[in-house]
Write a protein that holds these residues in place. Structure first.
Motif: not given
Length: 477
Positions: A6, A83, A109, A111, A116, A244, A299, A327, A344
């Motif tokens: 991730s 996100a 991370k 996006y 994502e 998350d 993910s 998710l 996500t």
């Protein structure tokens, strides 16, 4: 720097400087060259509470601005909130976080405007980054600034979670919130109190504490048990660093398995299909009215599996990981309102689903968890385990049935083997042991399943002992 399960991960001292500028610039160039954004478009930045995150975020802000994008600073918000705000604005985003890994590490991370990034995107970003590093000009890592949009991002996420349950749905529950250093700590208090729960904030920390919700440390469990008894709590809720991955303990302080949280969330939404990695509990396939699709760990693989299910015409598609992060690939109707797809990981949906189950049935979480009759599943990891040793171990185990049998001799006899991600072995007594190197840290993970807690504990301890014995033998010759 390396992409793992991730996002990009590495040591903070390595990321905090030209590396952060390089990957932020590479991401911007990839988005621009692929037509996903245009010059002048908005791009979001969020971060966790690690000591290195503000500096890395500022470096990324400078790089993104120089690349021609307009940066909006969402500050310390949960990754799912960032996100969601990105989807609302149609904007790409970067979250500066190392999630649950040690405080001396960090990551990014990424996006796209539609969600994502995939493994294909990771490869493309890596190509752009390599080109920048190979260039003759040094990378400009001058920090930048951005407009503050933290309130807007938080407000949108709060509104989403305030509409999931009926008013006062959690009245009568006394819930602790282990705040430590997760960016979800204040929002959890606000959301749960908004549903009428009696909320007790616990363990807030100014220093970053890495909390792995998939392998909760014995020290953390001791804290949870002590708080549960002291405050007579019905549950304790928490999350990892970037909010998350959920952590929910029962009334005794014992954490519920993340895959159980995901299963409860899937049932809460009325999903027909759940996509989950091979590391999730093998008992999921026996649950009624829910089709289970298995993937590799991470993910991006879960999202790919969800997208494939939607392409095949499935409706009501969710995904979850063994860490509990849940998710949604399709919209759902919850409490008479549309719960927008958010592909996500999210810690709030599973936490609310579990707590509402306890409130509706007015039964302890430990009793409700037992009703699912899943095999007992445990996991742990060996930290600071060299990557080359992990690779050598996996080569040895995959090189032949005799090697695998000899390695597993202290645990049992292998029956069937899955090589989707790491090696997952069902033994002749139907217990399971699974060896898997971490995708983003120098760690070796071990998972175990069995009919009883004592048996699962034995399999896990022996599995970890076998790993350590291999490492010792390799080092001493």
């Amino acid at each position: 720097m390396k992409f793992g399960t991730s996002g990009l991960r590495g040591l903070s001292v390595d990321l905090n400087g030209p590396a952060a500028a390089t990957y932020a610039t590479a991401f911007a160039r990839y988005l621009l060259s692929s037509g996903q954004v245009q010059s002048g478009d908005r791009i979001l930045l969020g971060r966790d509470f690690r000591a290195s995150s503000p500096d890395i975020s500022a470096i990324c802000a400078g790089a993104l601005t120089r690349a021609g994008l307009r940066v909006l600073d969402c500050a310390t918000v949960p990754t799912p909130a960032l996100a969601l705000y990105g989807l609302e604005l149609g904007a790409a985003a970067l979250m500066i976080t190392g999630s649950h890994i040690p405080a001396d590490r960090n990551g990014i991370k990424f996006y796209r405007p539609d969600g994502e990034i995939s493994k294909i995107d990771e490869d493309a970003i890596g190509v752009e980054a390599a080109a920048l590093m190979a260039g003759s000009a040094p990378i400009d890592a001058t920090p930048g600034s951005a407009d503050d949009h933290s309130r807007q991002a938080e407000a949108l996420f709060l509104a989403r979670n305030a509409a999931v349950l009926p008013a006062n749905a959690l009245a009568g529950l006394k819930v602790g919130v282990y705040q430590h250093s997760t960016v979800a700590r204040d929002l959890f208090v606000e959301v749960l109190a908004g549903y009428g729960a009696d909320v007790v904030p616990l363990g807030r920390s100014a220093d970053f504490i890495p909390v792995d919700t998939e392998a909760v440390s014995p020290a953390t469990i001791d804290l949870l048990k002590a708080w549960a008894a002291e405050h007579e709590l019905d549950a304790i809720v928490s999350a990892d660093g970037d909010g998350d991955r959920p952590l929910v303990s029962d009334e005794t302080g014992l954490p519920l398995r993340g895959d159980l949280l995901g299963l409860i969330a899937a049932q809460f939404t009325g999903a027909a299909v759940a996509v989950t990695p091979v590391t999730s509990n093998s008992g999921l396939e026996g649950q009624p009215d829910l089709s289970i699709l298995r993937t590799r760990v991470g993910s991006p693989f879960v999202i790919e599996g969800m997208q494939e299910a939607v392409r095949k015409g499935e409706t009501g598609v969710v995904g979850f990981e063994a860490n509990g992060g849940t998710l949604t690939a399709t919209d759902f109707t919850l409490n008479g309102t549309t719960f927008r797809a958010l592909p996500t990981r999210d810690s709030f949906l599973p936490a609310l689903a579990v707590l509402s189950l306890a409130a509706r049935h007015q039964r302890p979480l430990s009793s409700l968890a037992a009703d699912f009759a899943l095999p007992v599943a445990l996991s742990d990891r060996i930290e600071n385990f060299p990557l080359e040793t992990s690779a050598a171990l996996m080569r040895y185990l995959r090189s032949g049935a005799d090697n695998l049998a000899a390695f597993l001799a202290p645990i049992g006899k292998p029956d069937t083997v899955s090589d989707i991600d790491g090696l997952r072995v069902m033994l002749t007594d139907r217990s399971v042991v699974h060896f898997r190197p971490s995708g983003n840290a120098p760690e070796m993970r071990c998972y175990a399943e069995a009919k009883t807690a004592d048996q699962a504990k034995r399999v896990l301890e022996q599995g970890l002992a076998c790993i350590r014995a291999f490492d010792k033998q390799r080092r001493t010759g």
